[in-house]
Design a protein around this motif. Structure first.
Motif, PDB file in Angstrom:
ATOM      1  N   UNK A 132      26.846  37.728  42.001  1.00 40.01           N
ATOM      2  CA  UNK A 132      28.299  37.834  42.033  1.00 40.01           C
ATOM      3  C   UNK A 132      28.693  39.307  42.096  1.00 40.01           C
ATOM      4  N   UNK A 133      29.732  39.574  42.832  1.00 36.15           N
ATOM      5  CA  UNK A 133      30.293  40.921  42.977  1.00 36.15           C
ATOM      6  C   UNK A 133      29.404  41.873  43.766  1.00 36.15           C
ATOM      7  N   UNK A 134      28.458  41.309  44.512  1.00 35.71           N
ATOM      8  CA  UNK A 134      27.633  42.134  45.406  1.00 35.71           C
ATOM      9  C   UNK A 134      27.474  41.391  46.717  1.00 35.71           C
TER      10      UNK A 134
ATOM     11  N   UNK B 284      41.089  50.472  38.262  1.00 36.50           N
ATOM     12  CA  UNK B 284      41.291  50.976  39.633  1.00 36.50           C
ATOM     13  C   UNK B 284      41.040  49.958  40.761  1.00 36.50           C
ATOM     14  N   UNK B 285      41.341  48.695  40.501  1.00 35.46           N
ATOM     15  CA  UNK B 285      41.180  47.719  41.586  1.00 35.46           C
ATOM     16  C   UNK B 285      42.239  47.949  42.659  1.00 35.46           C
TER      17      UNK B 285
ATOM     18  N   UNK C 178      33.234  43.340  48.821  1.00 36.58           N
ATOM     19  CA  UNK C 178      33.045  44.791  48.978  1.00 36.58           C
ATOM     20  C   UNK C 178      33.832  45.553  47.937  1.00 36.58           C
ATOM     21  N   UNK C 179      35.042  45.099  47.693  1.00 34.78           N
ATOM     22  CA  UNK C 179      35.882  45.781  46.719  1.00 34.78           C
ATOM     23  C   UNK C 179      35.281  45.643  45.310  1.00 34.78           C
TER      24      UNK C 179
ATOM     25  N   UNK D 197      33.748  35.405  40.125  1.00 38.13           N
ATOM     26  CA  UNK D 197      32.822  34.391  40.639  1.00 38.13           C
ATOM     27  C   UNK D 197      33.471  33.663  41.821  1.00 38.13           C
ATOM     28  N   UNK D 198      34.741  33.325  41.634  1.00 37.08           N
ATOM     29  CA  UNK D 198      35.412  32.565  42.682  1.00 37.08           C
ATOM     30  C   UNK D 198      35.558  33.373  43.970  1.00 37.08           C
ATOM     31  N   UNK D 199      35.985  34.627  43.814  1.00 30.81           N
ATOM     32  CA  UNK D 199      36.148  35.483  45.001  1.00 30.81           C
ATOM     33  C   UNK D 199      34.819  35.603  45.763  1.00 30.81           C
ATOM     34  N   UNK D 200      33.742  35.775  45.003  1.00 30.28           N
ATOM     35  CA  UNK D 200      32.444  35.946  45.641  1.00 30.28           C
ATOM     36  C   UNK D 200      32.000  34.658  46.321  1.00 30.28           C
TER      37      UNK D 200
END
Ligand code: ARG
Length: 575
Positions: free
Chosen positions: A131-133, A183-184, A195-196, A240-243
């Motif tokens: 997640x997040x990568x 800083x999102x 990516x963000x 998790x959902x975004x990924x």
């Protein structure tokens, strides 16, 4: 009830084992009785090296031993057995038996692939990105290879559970939560969320290196998350959902789906009891405040199972996961598909599992990282290539091919076919290589219309389909199935022999965890078909022979279709 189709390999191997047992009872049970396709087809259809091995063990003359096999009662489908060289046994099948096998395969929707897996569950743990990568090249290979194994095992009748073991838990989430708050970039989160998230993580991580206060704050966020704090929990769920949304888009394009998507977080509650169990079994020692399993004696170094700050490790999670899976699904085997860099990790925790009495067979299927020559992908950064960009490029290049081969086709159909060809080319490149060898990707090879490539096999399939269409056009109302299969020409017999070997290829690809075995088979089959098609008349042949050839054509097409499907590759009817 339909008779089960058994391959000639299997039948001949049992025959040879029986001859060995009857005539050489003193022989070691370890003598292999395997019968394999002849290396040189001039000598016969199958060969058996048992006599050579047996003679070596019994210290006798191999030709004399081979003679015993020649003289033994042959299975009824064998035409002749000959002895060659120092003691090779060459077996030739009756052509009528080959024809009968083709009939049986034509009547079977699984074209002879056996039901080996009756009532056995196999869990395949593959893809498993974090997640997040963004997915890196290793996850992509794991997805494509894992999905092919998934399909192969299902075809062999196993109850397969495909589990995407997401990396969705760990200390990084403290850093991401803090960075996200500070800083999102809302806009970037909408357009390129993963990516963000990665940017946030990297920036926050770097800050934690130099800034003590930042480090402490991140730790506090992590503790809050672990203790179930509502806000942090909600943020984590968002990550998790975004990924997953992004990964799902990729899975959909690749035609990949999972039965379970249980991330590491799913096993979080079990981690402390894993430590208890390891302590109980006397498998852990303390080292600088951390708990470790010392596997030095077995040449496997040490594995940390609890860090000095109380956090758990990858090993601990994997042990908990095995235990949970074993309890819930009682699998005969769990297969993990990852890149080569994780070999030690898997050896370590498999070893620990054995020591705590886990009964399940655990297999690590690893592969090398594919080499991407510089300038192959404009979007490449490190070994993270933007998979979507790669797939887009493949489809665009495939569209050029389709436009050239079917200029009159309407644009929507051209795009649909280009999609199947482009994705197929990428997958085939990955699957047609021995996964453990170093592969260099090139567009020329991936899209070659005249070599061992996905598009080449798809094209072969479409061409065969068109022969059948021509037949239907020329002989409307005629049903080829009303005519028996007869094999008259040499090329025809050779193709028939190849066709009967499909089930063995499927079995070997699954057992060796090498989809490339099946890819090689399909390429050979298409070559055998080509030489048959070029040398033997079809529509101009006499009635009966013509229908038989159309039926062989049909079986070749079905075999290519099912075989490519096991590699996760689609087969358009036209290209
Ligand atoms: N998430 C891991 C990685 O990206 C792969 C997980 C493989 N499966 C497992 N059960 N360890 O490296």
């Amino acid at each position: 009830m339909k008779k089960e189709i058994i391959s000639f390999e299997t039948l001949l191997s049992s025959w040879s084992a029986e001859v060995t047992a009857t005539n050489f009872p003193e022989a070691h049970s370890a003598i292999p009785s395997g019968v394999i396709p002849s290396r040189n087809e001039e000598f016969g259809d199958y060969q058996c090296e048992t006599a050579m091995k047996l003679a070596k063990e019994l210290k006798t003359n191999p030709r004399a031993v081979a003679l015993t096999y020649k003289k033994a009662v042959h299975p009824d489908f064998v035409e002749k057995i000959e002895i060659a060289g120092p003691g090779f046994i060459n077996i030739t099948l009756k052509t009528t038996a080959l024809a009968a096998q083709l009939e049986a395969m034509l009547a079977d929707e699984k074209i002879g692939v056996p039901n080996l897996g009756k009532n056995q569950t196999v869990i395949i743990d593959y893809s498993s990105p974090n997640v997040a990568k963004p997915m890196h090249i290793g996850h992509i290979r794991s997805t494509v290879i894992g999905n092919s194994l998934d399909r192969l095992y299902r075809a062999l009748g196993y109850n397969v559970i495909a589990d995407n073991h997401l990396g969705d838990w760990g200390t990084q989430f403290g850093l991401i939560i803090l960075g996200y708050r500070e800083f999102a970039d809302a806009e970037a989160l909408k357009t390129t969320p993963v990516e963000e998230l990665e940017r946030i993580y990297v920036k926050s991580y770097n800050l934690s290196k130099e800034d003590e206060i930042w480090r402490e704050r991140a730790k506090a966020e992590l503790v809050k998350l672990q203790q179930g704090d509502k806000e942090n929990r909600a943020l984590w769920e968002t990550f998790v959902e975004l990924t997953l949304n992004e990964f799902d888009r990729i899975y959909k394009r690749l035609g990949v789906s999972f039965d379970l998507c249980r991330g590491e977080s799913f096993y979080n509650d079990r981690l402390s009891s894993v430590i208890d169990l390891l302590k109980e079994k006397g498998l852990v020692t303390e080292s600088n405040g951390a708990l470790v399993c010392d596997l030095e004696a077995d040449g496997l170094n040490i594995a940390i199972v609890r860090k000095s700050d109380g956090g758990y490790n990858y090993t601990t999670t994997d042990i908990a996961t095995v235990m949970a899976r074993t309890e819930e699904f009682k699998p005969a085997e769990i297969i993990y598909v990852t890149d080569e860099r994780q070999q030690l990790h898997f050896k370590q925790f498999f070893h620990i599992c054995k020591k705590i009495g886990v009964p399940t067979r655990l297999t690590h299927v690893w592969f090398g990282l594919m080499r991407l020559p510089e300038a192959t992908f404009s979007t490449r950064e490190g070994n993270v290539i933007k998979l979507e960009a790669l797939l887009n490029e493949a489809e665009a290049r495939a569209l050029e091919i389709v436009k050239a081969s079917s200029p009159g086709m309407d644009a929507a159909q051209q795009h649909e076919i280009a999609r199947a060809v482009g994705i197929g080319a990428i997958k085939y490149t990955d699957l047609s290589q021995n996964p453990q060898s170093l592969v260099t990707f090139t567009w020329e090879k991936a899209l070659a219309m005249d070599g061992n490539s996905g598009p080449y096999l798809q094209y072969a399939y479409a061409r065969i389909a068109s022969v059948r269409d021509k037949y239907a056009e020329k002989f409307p109302g005629k049903n080829p199935d009303e005519f028996p299969v007869v094999l008259t020409e040499e090329q025809e017999r050779r193709l028939a022999l190849k066709l009967t070997r499909f089930p063995a290829a499927v079995e070997a690809a699954a057992k060796l965890a090498r989809p490339s075995v099946l890819a090689d088979y399909l390429f050979d089959l298409s070559q055998a078909y080509s030489s048959f098609y070029q040398n033997v008349p079809f529509l101009k042949a006499d009635e009966g022979v013509r229908e038989s050839r159309i039926r062989i054509c049909t079986l070749t097409a079905t075999t290519l279709k099912q075989g490519l499907d096991l590699l996760g590759i689609e087969t358009p009817e036209r290209i």
